[in-house]
Write an enzyme that holds these catalytic residues in place. Structure first.
Site, PDB file in Angstrom:
ATOM      1  N   CYS A  58       0.925  -1.198   0.066  1.00  0.00           N
ATOM      2  CA  CYS A  58      -0.223  -0.082   0.073  1.00  0.00           C
ATOM      3  C   CYS A  58       1.009   1.240  -0.055  1.00  0.00           C
ATOM      4  O   CYS A  58       1.781   1.334   0.727  1.00  0.00           O
ATOM      5  CB  CYS A  58      -0.863  -0.145   1.229  1.00  0.00           C
ATOM      6  N   CYS A  64       0.201   6.168   7.040  1.00  0.00           N
ATOM      7  CA  CYS A  64      -1.121   6.042   7.540  1.00  0.00           C
ATOM      8  C   CYS A  64      -0.587   5.126   8.810  1.00  0.00           C
ATOM      9  O   CYS A  64       0.215   4.194   8.731  1.00  0.00           O
ATOM     10  CB  CYS A  64      -2.053   5.218   6.494  1.00  0.00           C
ATOM     11  N   CYS A 141      -6.183   2.210  -0.207  1.00  0.00           N
ATOM     12  CA  CYS A 141      -6.180   1.409   0.881  1.00  0.00           C
ATOM     13  C   CYS A 141      -6.277  -0.236   0.455  1.00  0.00           C
ATOM     14  O   CYS A 141      -7.339  -0.503  -0.267  1.00  0.00           O
ATOM     15  CB  CYS A 141      -7.036   1.954   1.940  1.00  0.00           C
ATOM     16  N   GLN A 241     -17.725  -9.082  13.075  1.00  0.00           N
ATOM     17  CA  GLN A 241     -16.664  -9.488  12.798  1.00  0.00           C
ATOM     18  C   GLN A 241     -16.147  -8.591  11.640  1.00  0.00           C
ATOM     19  O   GLN A 241     -16.823  -8.308  10.915  1.00  0.00           O
ATOM     20  CB  GLN A 241     -16.715 -10.855  12.550  1.00  0.00           C
ATOM     21  N   GLU A 288     -26.476 -11.382  26.362  1.00  0.00           N
ATOM     22  CA  GLU A 288     -25.872 -10.441  26.236  1.00  0.00           C
ATOM     23  C   GLU A 288     -26.314  -9.174  26.726  1.00  0.00           C
ATOM     24  O   GLU A 288     -27.424  -8.864  27.361  1.00  0.00           O
ATOM     25  CB  GLU A 288     -26.054 -10.087  24.395  1.00  0.00           C
ATOM     26  N   CYS A 362     -10.440 -11.956  21.566  1.00  0.00           N
ATOM     27  CA  CYS A 362      -9.469 -11.053  20.763  1.00  0.00           C
ATOM     28  C   CYS A 362      -8.500 -10.510  21.801  1.00  0.00           C
ATOM     29  O   CYS A 362      -7.850  -9.741  21.370  1.00  0.00           O
ATOM     30  CB  CYS A 362     -10.483  -9.796  20.401  1.00  0.00           C
TER      31      CYS A 362
END
Length: 407
Positions: A58, A64, A141, A241, A288, A362
């Site tokens: 990129c 960036c 990008c 996701q 949740e 994660c």
């Protein structure tokens, strides 16, 4: 000029030399020079490059801040990310069988938060520069879906209409079956003229939905997302996701981990990423903390034929984890907590002795902590699957399978 030898890569993607001294965009084994300020090197020059160094794909990479390790080969990044998870487990005294990492392809990110500032000539949309509040344009990008790149002119138009001269908009864009689903924060208060201007942009850019702050400005058609056989309309800004490929990899791992279960509890269920596909074969209870997410899940399930029963429960699992007597009757659990992990809930799962657990994380550090709790209760860690859906970043995700002693 002083030379520095890079010995390892830190969790934030910087190379680390003795001291420690941190050098961005370097790799282990490289010899570099630079200007040291505190514990960081600036104006870094590579004296001896690593064999794992590659040319970034990129043209925005150096400026960036969206990617951190695009200068490293795919093989190196795969080994490094797997090593991050392995090191976290080793720190807790845990050994595990690792499956080959699954990496999302370039141009596959389906959601992104774009920063936008007004300028004298209009507006500027993109990502922030490294360690800066400067906005860098990203027309080429290599991370984002082409449809999200098409949203950059939209973000600039929104800022021209609704950003203060000194402020910055955050435009969260998600690709949906109905088009772009857009949530804007930090904009001007809505008034009559601004509503008219924003409604015109909804039509001009053919958006599925535009939400300004907490108010719906316009919706041409529902921004559907597909989970298994079920289509849902998530609340604005709802977690998803990052890539379709990453979601598929995690879902495949979850299905394998709970295979054969007839009653599953899905903890931190979100809008039903796992609960709804699993309901094709088992009854699912989805828990949740965000009621709007569960409302979307429930509405989608009720409009789907052929699925088994999905019940929902709004509950803060950090403050009020499900207790062992509430977990009785479930033969499998899926747990996908935020970065803080699920320490309290995992303790209760361990007490309940649920037969099979699919654990999605994660954060390798909190995962390792919670895995130790399960292993101390007699569970077996069958395998770990690292999933790299945040390509070229330092972010690491994983799925893992645990089985109780009696399985």
């Amino acid at each position: 000029m002083t030379e520095y030898r890079i010995t390892r890569l830190g969790h934030q993607g910087d190379g680390i030399a003795a001291g420690p001294v941190f050098a961005p965009m370097t790799l282990p084994g490289e010899v570099v020079t630079g200007v040291q300020t505190g514990d960081r090197l600036h104006d870094v020059r590579i004296v001896k490059p690593s064999a794992d160094r590659v040319s970034p794909v990129c043209r925005h990479y150096k400026a960036c801040g969206g990617c951190q390790v695009m200068h490293a080969s795919d093989a190196f990044v795969a080994e490094w990310k797997t090593g991050v998870v392995r090191a976290a487990l080793t720190a807790q005294g845990i050994e595990a069988a690792f499956r080959p990492i699954l990496t999302s392809p370039p141009r596959s990110r389906r959601r992104a938060a774009v920063s936008v500032r007004r300028t004298k000539k209009g507006a500027l949309a993109g990502f922030h520069a490294r360690a800066s509040d400067t906005v860098i344009q990203i027309p080429d990008c290599q991370l984002l879906l082409p449809e999200l790149l098409d949203a950059l002119p939209l973000a600039e138009a929104l800022a021209t209409s609704g950003a203060s001269r000194k402020g910055e908009l955050t435009v969260q864009v998600t690709h949906s079956d109905g088009g772009l689903d857009v949530l804007v924060t930090d904009g001007k208060p809505l008034d009559g003229p601004l509503r008219v201007a924003l409604a015109a942009e909804v039509e001009r850019f053919r958006l599925a939905r535009l939400v300004w702050g907490d108010e719906l400005v316009g919706q041409r058609q529902p921004p559907f997302q597909q989970f298994g056989q079920t289509r849902i309309v998530p609340p604005p800004g709802a977690f998803m996701q990052a890539t379709a490929e990453g979601e598929a990899a995690l879902l495949s791992a979850v299905k394998e981990a709970v295979a054969g279960a007839t009653r599953i509890v899905d903890l931190f269920a979100g809008c039903g990423t796992f609960a709804l596909p699993l309901a094709q074969d088992a009854e699912v209870h989805a828990v949740e903390g965000e009621a709007d997410m569960l409302k979307a899940l429930d509405q989608g399930w009720r409009q789907t034929s052929g699925s088994k029963r999905v019940s929902t429960e709004t509950r803060d699992l950090f403050r009020r984890p499900l207790l062992p007597d509430e977990l009785k009757g479930f033969d499998a659990a899926v747990i996908d907590p935020p970065r803080a992990g699920a320490e309290a809930q995992v303790h209760e799962i361990a007490k309940a002795g649920i037969g099979r657990i699919a654990f999605v994380s994660c954060n390798p550090v909190t995962f390792a902590r919670d895995a130790k709790t399960l292993l101390s209760a007699g569970y077996r860690l069958e395998w770990v699957q690292v999933v790299d859906q945040f390509r070229w970043s330092t972010h690491v995700e994983l799925a893992a399978a645990f089985t109780a002693p009696h399985i």
